[in-house]
Design a protein around this motif. Structure first.
Motif, mmCIF file in Angstrom:
data_model
loop_
_atom_site.group_PDB
_atom_site.id
_atom_site.type_symbol
_atom_site.label_atom_id
_atom_site.label_comp_id
_atom_site.label_asym_id
_atom_site.label_seq_id
_atom_site.Cartn_x
_atom_site.Cartn_y
_atom_site.Cartn_z
ATOM 1 N N LEU A 106 -3.269 1.651 16.406
ATOM 2 C CA LEU A 106 -2.211 2.605 16.073
ATOM 3 C C LEU A 106 -2.448 3.097 14.655
ATOM 4 O O LEU A 106 -2.573 2.291 13.727
ATOM 5 N N VAL A 107 -2.546 4.393 14.490
ATOM 6 C CA VAL A 107 -2.862 4.987 13.195
ATOM 7 C C VAL A 107 -1.699 5.867 12.752
ATOM 8 O O VAL A 107 -1.299 6.784 13.473
ATOM 9 N N TYR A 108 -1.177 5.564 11.585
ATOM 10 C CA TYR A 108 -0.164 6.400 10.952
ATOM 11 C C TYR A 108 -0.854 7.133 9.823
ATOM 12 O O TYR A 108 -1.263 6.527 8.833
ATOM 13 N N ASP A 109 -1.026 8.425 9.993
ATOM 14 C CA ASP A 109 -1.746 9.271 9.044
ATOM 15 C C ASP A 109 -0.844 10.458 8.709
ATOM 16 O O ASP A 109 -0.999 11.538 9.255
ATOM 17 N N PRO A 110 0.138 10.233 7.818
ATOM 18 C CA PRO A 110 1.155 11.269 7.581
ATOM 19 C C PRO A 110 0.599 12.501 6.877
ATOM 20 O O PRO A 110 -0.337 12.411 6.095
ATOM 21 N N ALA A 111 1.205 13.656 7.201
ATOM 22 C CA ALA A 111 0.818 14.902 6.537
ATOM 23 C C ALA A 111 1.185 14.849 5.056
ATOM 24 O O ALA A 111 0.469 15.348 4.206
ATOM 25 N N GLU A 112 2.302 14.202 4.741
ATOM 26 C CA GLU A 112 2.755 14.022 3.370
ATOM 27 C C GLU A 112 2.707 12.539 3.031
ATOM 28 O O GLU A 112 2.972 11.694 3.902
ATOM 29 N N PRO A 113 2.379 12.172 1.801
ATOM 30 C CA PRO A 113 2.360 10.751 1.424
ATOM 31 C C PRO A 113 3.718 10.098 1.695
ATOM 32 O O PRO A 113 4.759 10.719 1.504
ATOM 33 N N ILE A 114 3.685 8.853 2.165
ATOM 34 C CA ILE A 114 4.931 8.174 2.514
ATOM 35 C C ILE A 114 5.513 7.373 1.357
ATOM 36 O O ILE A 114 6.710 7.202 1.269
ATOM 37 N N THR A 115 4.682 6.870 0.484
ATOM 38 C CA THR A 115 5.165 6.056 -0.624
ATOM 39 C C THR A 115 4.287 6.294 -1.842
ATOM 40 O O THR A 115 3.070 6.347 -1.726
ATOM 41 N N GLU A 116 4.926 6.411 -3.007
ATOM 42 C CA GLU A 116 4.201 6.493 -4.269
ATOM 43 C C GLU A 116 4.678 5.348 -5.142
ATOM 44 O O GLU A 116 5.875 5.220 -5.390
ATOM 45 N N LEU A 117 3.746 4.512 -5.577
ATOM 46 C CA LEU A 117 4.099 3.307 -6.324
ATOM 47 C C LEU A 117 3.353 3.241 -7.649
ATOM 48 O O LEU A 117 2.166 3.536 -7.708
ATOM 49 N N GLU A 118 4.062 2.810 -8.684
ATOM 50 C CA GLU A 118 3.389 2.504 -9.947
ATOM 51 C C GLU A 118 2.897 1.068 -9.932
ATOM 52 O O GLU A 118 1.937 0.729 -10.615
ATOM 53 N N ARG A 119 3.570 0.215 -9.142
ATOM 54 C CA ARG A 119 3.180 -1.190 -9.020
ATOM 55 C C ARG A 119 3.319 -1.593 -7.553
ATOM 56 O O ARG A 119 4.297 -1.242 -6.902
ATOM 57 N N LEU A 120 2.335 -2.329 -7.057
ATOM 58 C CA LEU A 120 2.346 -2.804 -5.675
ATOM 59 C C LEU A 120 2.279 -4.328 -5.705
ATOM 60 O O LEU A 120 1.343 -4.897 -6.270
ATOM 61 N N SER A 121 3.281 -4.973 -5.127
ATOM 62 C CA SER A 121 3.321 -6.444 -5.092
ATOM 63 C C SER A 121 2.753 -6.936 -3.776
ATOM 64 O O SER A 121 3.067 -6.390 -2.709
ATOM 65 N N VAL A 122 1.924 -7.982 -3.858
ATOM 66 C CA VAL A 122 1.279 -8.548 -2.674
ATOM 67 C C VAL A 122 1.353 -10.067 -2.764
ATOM 68 O O VAL A 122 1.156 -10.647 -3.839
ATOM 69 N N SER A 123 1.619 -10.706 -1.633
ATOM 70 C CA SER A 123 1.586 -12.173 -1.540
ATOM 71 C C SER A 123 0.384 -12.547 -0.680
ATOM 72 O O SER A 123 0.495 -12.645 0.548
ATOM 73 N N PRO A 124 -0.782 -12.715 -1.304
ATOM 74 C CA PRO A 124 -1.985 -13.020 -0.528
ATOM 75 C C PRO A 124 -1.835 -14.334 0.233
ATOM 76 O O PRO A 124 -1.408 -15.338 -0.345
ATOM 77 N N GLY A 125 -2.161 -14.309 1.504
ATOM 78 C CA GLY A 125 -2.020 -15.505 2.315
ATOM 79 C C GLY A 125 -3.342 -15.963 2.903
ATOM 80 O O GLY A 125 -4.177 -15.139 3.282
ATOM 81 N N ARG A 126 -3.514 -17.255 2.965
ATOM 82 C CA ARG A 126 -4.762 -17.811 3.516
ATOM 83 C C ARG A 126 -4.906 -17.481 4.993
ATOM 84 O O ARG A 126 -6.001 -17.185 5.458
ATOM 85 N N ILE A 127 -3.821 -17.532 5.746
ATOM 86 C CA ILE A 127 -3.897 -17.200 7.166
ATOM 87 C C ILE A 127 -4.095 -15.702 7.347
ATOM 88 O O ILE A 127 -4.897 -15.267 8.166
ATOM 89 N N ALA A 128 -3.393 -14.911 6.548
ATOM 90 C CA ALA A 128 -3.516 -13.457 6.635
ATOM 91 C C ALA A 128 -4.887 -12.987 6.142
ATOM 92 O O ALA A 128 -5.405 -11.972 6.600
ATOM 93 N N GLY A 129 -5.467 -13.714 5.195
ATOM 94 C CA GLY A 129 -6.799 -13.373 4.688
ATOM 95 C C GLY A 129 -6.861 -12.013 4.016
ATOM 96 O O GLY A 129 -7.746 -11.211 4.301
ATOM 97 N N HIS A 130 -5.929 -11.745 3.109
ATOM 98 C CA HIS A 130 -5.865 -10.446 2.437
ATOM 99 C C HIS A 130 -7.182 -10.083 1.747
ATOM 100 O O HIS A 130 -7.695 -10.850 0.935
ATOM 101 N N THR A 131 -7.673 -8.906 2.078
ATOM 102 C CA THR A 131 -8.856 -8.349 1.431
ATOM 103 C C THR A 131 -8.442 -7.084 0.702
ATOM 104 O O THR A 131 -7.753 -6.235 1.267
ATOM 105 N N LEU A 132 -8.854 -6.964 -0.550
ATOM 106 C CA LEU A 132 -8.628 -5.758 -1.339
ATOM 107 C C LEU A 132 -9.912 -4.947 -1.300
ATOM 108 O O LEU A 132 -10.996 -5.479 -1.559
ATOM 109 N N ILE A 133 -9.782 -3.675 -0.964
ATOM 110 C CA ILE A 133 -10.952 -2.796 -0.871
ATOM 111 C C ILE A 133 -10.749 -1.640 -1.850
ATOM 112 O O ILE A 133 -9.786 -0.889 -1.725
ATOM 113 N N VAL A 134 -11.641 -1.531 -2.836
ATOM 114 C CA VAL A 134 -11.553 -0.483 -3.853
ATOM 115 C C VAL A 134 -12.805 0.370 -3.747
ATOM 116 O O VAL A 134 -13.904 -0.096 -4.047
ATOM 117 N N ASP A 135 -12.628 1.606 -3.263
ATOM 118 C CA ASP A 135 -13.760 2.519 -3.063
ATOM 119 C C ASP A 135 -14.907 1.829 -2.321
ATOM 120 O O ASP A 135 -16.074 1.933 -2.702
#
Length: 164
Positions: A106-135
């Motif tokens: 399922l892909v949500y690809d909005p025509a207009e941005p849905i959220t603009e954030l100056e800070r993004l909070s994340v709770s990295p989890g071992r089970i979730a296995g959060h990966t950060l991808i920068v470029d």
């Protein structure tokens, strides 16, 4: 060369070095995505970014046990949410928006941005296995932060800060 001439030359050289260091310390060099501990402010990671860079989080949804991909675009010092991919509906996923089914994702690809954030909070989890991808560069966010809650934000850095 006399003693006075060497002193003047030394003072001029010192002044030039101070001037160059001062300019380097204050001249903006570029932006970086900073990942820091939410509680202590300890910096875990900084990655150079430009306006238009892609920052994404990929993880396994804790309840649905399916892949989630949440993509942002760097716009100045703001992260703009531009795309979300997920394999099933669950808590925290957009249930009341138009999505496209692309080969079971399922892909949500909005025509207009849905959220603009100056800070993004994340709770990295071992089970979730959060990966950060920068470029396209992947970072194991759980390993980088030792599973501690983190805040992501964009900072403008000087030439000296980038060098150090």
């Amino acid at each position: 060369m006399g003693h006075l001439s060497r002193s003047v030359a030394g003072a001029a050289l010192l002044a030039a070095v101070v001037l160059v260091v001062g300019v380097a310390a204050t001249a903006p060099a570029g932006d970086v995505l900073v990942v820091e501990d939410t509680e202590t402010g300890e910096q875990y990671l900084s990655e150079p970014v430009d306006s238009g860079s892609t920052v994404a989080l990929e993880y396994t949804h804790s309840v649905e046990k399916s892949r989630v991909y949440d993509e942002y675009r760097v716009d100045g010092e703001t992260l703009v949410n531009t795309r979300m991919e997920f394999e099933s509906y669950g808590w925290g996923l957009p249930a009341r928006v138009n999505v496209t089914n692309v080969n079971g994702t399922l892909v949500y690809d909005p025509a207009e941005p849905i959220t603009e954030l100056e800070r993004l909070s994340v709770s990295p989890g071992r089970i979730a296995g959060h990966t950060l991808i920068v470029d396209g560069r992947e970072h194991d966010l759980v390993a980088v932060s030792n599973g501690n809650d983190v805040t992501l934000h964009i900072e403008r850095r000087s030439i000296l800060e980038m060098t150090l």
